[in-house]
Scaffold this motif. Structure first.
Motif, PDB file in Angstrom:
ATOM      1  N   LEU A 138      41.619  42.185  44.339  1.00 35.27           N
ATOM      2  CA  LEU A 138      40.796  41.176  44.994  1.00 35.27           C
ATOM      3  C   LEU A 138      40.966  39.795  44.377  1.00 35.27           C
ATOM      4  N   VAL A 141      43.431  37.951  46.400  1.00 34.11           N
ATOM      5  CA  VAL A 141      43.147  37.629  47.795  1.00 34.11           C
ATOM      6  C   VAL A 141      42.790  36.143  47.837  1.00 34.11           C
ATOM      7  N   ARG A 199      37.472  37.740  50.454  1.00 36.72           N
ATOM      8  CA  ARG A 199      37.480  38.942  49.618  1.00 36.72           C
ATOM      9  C   ARG A 199      36.446  39.950  50.095  1.00 36.72           C
ATOM     10  N   VAL A 256      36.338  37.437  40.564  1.00 29.17           N
ATOM     11  CA  VAL A 256      35.791  37.937  41.829  1.00 29.17           C
ATOM     12  C   VAL A 256      34.270  38.048  41.751  1.00 29.17           C
ATOM     13  N   CYS A 261      30.873  41.255  47.261  1.00 31.23           N
ATOM     14  CA  CYS A 261      31.728  42.212  47.965  1.00 31.23           C
ATOM     15  C   CYS A 261      31.010  43.533  48.250  1.00 31.23           C
TER      16      CYS A 261
END
Length: 348
Positions: A138, A141, A199, A256, A261
């Motif tokens: 991720l 991304v 993401r 991240v 997420c």
């Protein structure tokens, strides 16, 4: 990075998401280079075979919860050159390996010499049951970057191919909504955030490919109550952190927002807690072993050193694990000591 009010030469500046996409995955992008990611940075996969062994143990837990299906999937998303996929297969007992369908998901071409049992794919298979594992996927991304302008407005940071920046238009719509919920920026000029919406969508799409089992994302991470005030966008090349320049010569990555997420039922924990529950320990072997079996002592000492690196505070042990069950409960997949929130674990 330098903001420039005007440029008189070269292509126009673009958003970081568009520029990073081309720099990493375009025809001449960083991830198509023959040396692969391992030629530039060290992940947990490269640090020790103990990591693949731990993931294999997790796959066996998933297998047991699913009732030992005739076909068990292991899906390695962001597989690099397939090192983790091959390592997990090598750690499985023969009977489990025979039922396991291993998929390495990567946009680069299949490397030579990879275990022929590994299916190389550009996207995850759909409708499979088992374990989907995304180690440091991720963070690559691509995302856009927002910055607070001198007038207090929040604007997109635009980047030229040489890495210099300028401020673009105001952040609005879904991107503004995401920032307001997950990474609100103050009025102080220069504050920055990476807009993690792509993401969130990529993770939701990956999880949706499982019919039953567990999806795990492992990455550099931060949570809403401790976002870095100036963002985390950076580059890596030849083992060193470097200025992010979207010309294909370096990796471009950003930590991240794993809490953004997470889907319903997901849990966040540290790699330190996850690996401990999966049997990775940095404890030193007893000195008596050195007297009775010196070679075994040296091997055990090496494993302990590798385990310490994988679980170290201030290092790989601080990575976030997002565990997302699909069609089953986490309680069925993990021992109780794995179900620890990051904040709770750090207080212990």
């Amino acid at each position: 990075m330098t903001h420039e009010a005007q440029r008189t030469a070269g292509p126009p500046a673009r958003g970081w998401r568009e520029a990073t996409e081309e720099a990493l995955y375009g025809p001449y992008g960083f991830y198509h280079r023959p040396e692969g990611p391992a030629g530039h940075f060290r992940t947990s996969v490269h640090a020790s075979p103990l990591y693949a062994a731990a993931v294999a143990r997790l796959l066996r837990r998933v297998d047991a919860v699913l009732g030992h299906p005739d076909e068990l999937a292991f899906v390695d998303v962001g597989a690099g050159r397939g090192e983790l996929t091959a390592g997990v297969l090598a750690e499985l007992p023969a009977d489990v390996a025979a039922r396991t369908r291993a998929y390495a998901v990567e946009r680069a071409a299949r490397p030579e010499g990879l275990d022929p049992r590994v299916q190389w794919r550009a996207a995850p298979p759909t409708g499979v049951s088992g374990l989907l594992f995304a180690n440091e996927w991720l963070d690559n991304v691509p995302v856009d970057v927002a910055e607070t302008a001198p007038d207090g407005s929040v604007r997109y940071a635009l980047v030229h191919e040489d890495g210099t920046e300028e401020l673009g238009g105001p952040v609005a719509g879904p991107d503004a909504d995401w920032l307001a919920r997950w990474w609100p920026l103050g009025a102080e000029p220069g504050l920055r955030a990476e807009i993690g919406r792509p993401r969130d969508a990529a993770w939701a799409s990956a999880v949706a490919t499982l019919s039953r089992g567990l999806a795990v994302a492992v990455d550099y991470a931060h949570a809403r109550d401790a976002r870095p005030p100036f963002g985390t966008l950076t580059g890596f090349s030849e083992g060193r952190e470097t200025r992010p320049v979207p010309d294909g010569g370096c990796d471009i990555t950003a930590h991240v927002a794993l809490d953004a997420c997470a889907l319903p039922g997901g849990r966040l924990l540290t790699q330190r807690a996850a690996l401990a529950a999966l049997g990775v320990s940095g404890g030193r072997p007893p000195l008596t072993l050195a007297a009775t079996d010196p070679a075994a002592y040296v091997r055990a000492l090496t494993r302990a050193g590798e385990a310490t690196e994988l679980t170290a505070r201030g290092g790989l042990g601080d990575f976030g694990w997002l565990a997302q069950p699909v069609g089953t409960a986490l309680d069925d997949l993990f021992a109780g000591d794995l179900l620890v929130d990051v904040a709770d674990h750090e207080e212990q």
